[in-house]
Design an enzyme around this catalytic site. Structure first.
Site, PDB file in Angstrom:
ATOM      1  N   TYR A  89      -4.104   8.332  -0.375  1.00 59.95           N
ATOM      2  CA  TYR A  89      -3.608   7.857  -1.801  1.00 59.95           C
ATOM      3  C   TYR A  89      -2.598   9.508  -2.765  1.00 59.95           C
ATOM      4  O   TYR A  89      -1.753   8.916  -3.127  1.00 59.95           O
ATOM      5  CB  TYR A  89      -4.006   7.341  -2.823  1.00 59.95           C
ATOM      6  CG  TYR A  89      -3.685   6.632  -4.306  1.00 59.95           C
ATOM      7  CD1 TYR A  89      -1.895   6.161  -3.565  1.00 59.95           C
ATOM      8  CD2 TYR A  89      -3.793   6.764  -5.003  1.00 59.95           C
ATOM      9  CE1 TYR A  89      -1.626   5.328  -4.427  1.00 59.95           C
ATOM     10  CE2 TYR A  89      -2.923   6.319  -6.167  1.00 59.95           C
ATOM     11  CZ  TYR A  89      -1.867   5.643  -5.456  1.00 59.95           C
ATOM     12  OH  TYR A  89      -0.958   5.067  -7.311  1.00 59.95           O
ATOM     13  N   LYS A 148       0.902  11.031  -3.140  1.00 57.44           N
ATOM     14  CA  LYS A 148       1.446  11.084  -4.494  1.00 57.44           C
ATOM     15  C   LYS A 148       1.887  12.131  -4.834  1.00 57.44           C
ATOM     16  O   LYS A 148       2.805  12.324  -5.025  1.00 57.44           O
ATOM     17  CB  LYS A 148       1.060  10.167  -5.511  1.00 57.44           C
ATOM     18  CG  LYS A 148       0.565   8.747  -5.290  1.00 57.44           C
ATOM     19  CD  LYS A 148       1.802   7.856  -4.732  1.00 57.44           C
ATOM     20  CE  LYS A 148       1.613   6.380  -5.203  1.00 57.44           C
ATOM     21  NZ  LYS A 148       2.721   5.973  -5.440  1.00 57.44           N
TER      22      LYS A 148
END
Ligand code: NAI
Length: 304
Positions: free
Chosen positions: A167, A171
């Site tokens: 993640y 991001k």
């Protein structure tokens, strides 16, 4: 008083808008006149399954408050899906002016325990999803000489978070992607910015106690998104953080550093000796492109 920010005549696409932050962004834009495509795949937090109810319900909410919205149920994680999402805007409303890349899932695990599938699906939804939707919208924005793109990153990417290599990488990749979209979109009046939200949603409900979730309403983040989506927006390439009434800007900065005149003679011991100067951020600067940073780094090089 500042001029009222309105979206009359504007068309917005909000991905992952069936709940949480996306729903709040869609409702705010629609309440100020935008026609909205409410995209949501309707799956679980971990990216499995699909359904039409979340996107349909948000469209109902928008219509109930007097706004215009159409649902789309495609996945942002494929090029075909992203094209469908943008086509929904064009078929129903004739164009797309605003794209909010917001769809997201989680597959948290420490790297030692993370399956390759957990990596691939998180990169696909967040990073590829942002690339695909932006790529599908860009030709229309260029044609109309107008575009506002807001993509959703996370403090997990900017600063790290245990269990979120997939993640966090996706991001931070989104912030990197927007750095270049900013440059490529500039001459077409396309502004690309990155949001770093903090909100109590189903994504954070597992890690935050209920009383904290209650205090961190997604609606508290949406005003900054609406500003970035507006004609009035003066920013491009910014990373803005928002949550619970807190608003700020994060940035990549680089210290003035140290220049050695003879690069060939530099030893590892020289690095150790100068480490505090090399790593000092006193007088640090932001650069608006890689070219500007490289120009500074090479400024002492004398060509023969
Ligand atoms: P959420 O789970 O309520 O919203 C995400 C939405 O995206 C869901 O409705 C989901 O169905 C949809 N979605 C998932 N995969 C999709 C796909 N392939 N195609 C289309 N839609 C898809 O969670 P939340 O918190 O509202 O998250 C929104 C964004 O904000 C995400 O990108 C998340 O990573 C990011 N974020 C949220 C933070 C928070 O504190 N809530 C912190 C930092 C970032």
């Amino acid at each position: 008083m500042a001029e009222e920010i309105r979206f009359d005549g504007r068309v917005a696409v909000v991905t992952g808008a069936g709940g949480g932050l996306g729903r709040a962004h869609a409702l705010l834009l629609a309440s100020r006149g935008a026609k909205v495509v409410v995209n949501d795949l309707g799956g679980a937090v971990n990216g499995t399954g699909s359904g039409t109810t979340p996107a349909e319900n948000v469209c109902e909410e928008i219509r109930a408050q007097g706004g215009e919205a159409v649902p789309n149920f495609s996945s942002v994680a494929t090029w075909e899906g992203a094209q469908e999402i943008i086509k929904t805007a064009v078929d129903n409303f004739g164009k797309v002016d605003i794209l909010i890349n917001n769809a997201g899932i989680l597959r948290d695990k420490s790297m030692l325990k993370m399956d390759i599938e957990d990596w691939n699906i998180v990169i696909a939804v967040h990073l590829s999803g942002t690339f695909f939707c932006t790529k599908a919208a860009l030709p229309i924005m260029r044609e109309n000489n107008y575009g506002r793109i807001i993509s959703t990153a996370s403090a997990a990417g900017l600063y790290g978070n245990f269990g979120q290599t997939n993640y966090g990488a996706a991001k931070m990749g989104i912030a990197g992607l927007m750095n270049t979209v900013k440059l490529e979109g500039a001459k077409y009046n396309i502004k690309a910015n990155t949001l770093v939200p903090i909100a109590g949603t189903r994504l954070t409900a597992t890690v935050m106690p209920p009383q904290v979730v209650e205090k961190l309403k997604p609606e508290y983040v949406s005003p900054v998104v609406a500003y970035l989506a507006s004609e009035q927006c003066e920013l491009s390439g910014a990373i803005l953080t928002a949550g619970a009434g807190y608003f700020s800007r994060a940035a990549m900065v680089e210290g003035p550093g140290v220049f050695f005149d003879d690069p060939e003679s530099v030893t590892p011991e020289d690095i150790a000796a100068k480490l505090s100067e090399i790593t000092s951020l006193e007088g640090a600067k932001e650069y608006d492109s890689a070219t500007a940073q490289t120009g500074y780094a090479l400024s002492h090089v004398k060509l023969d």
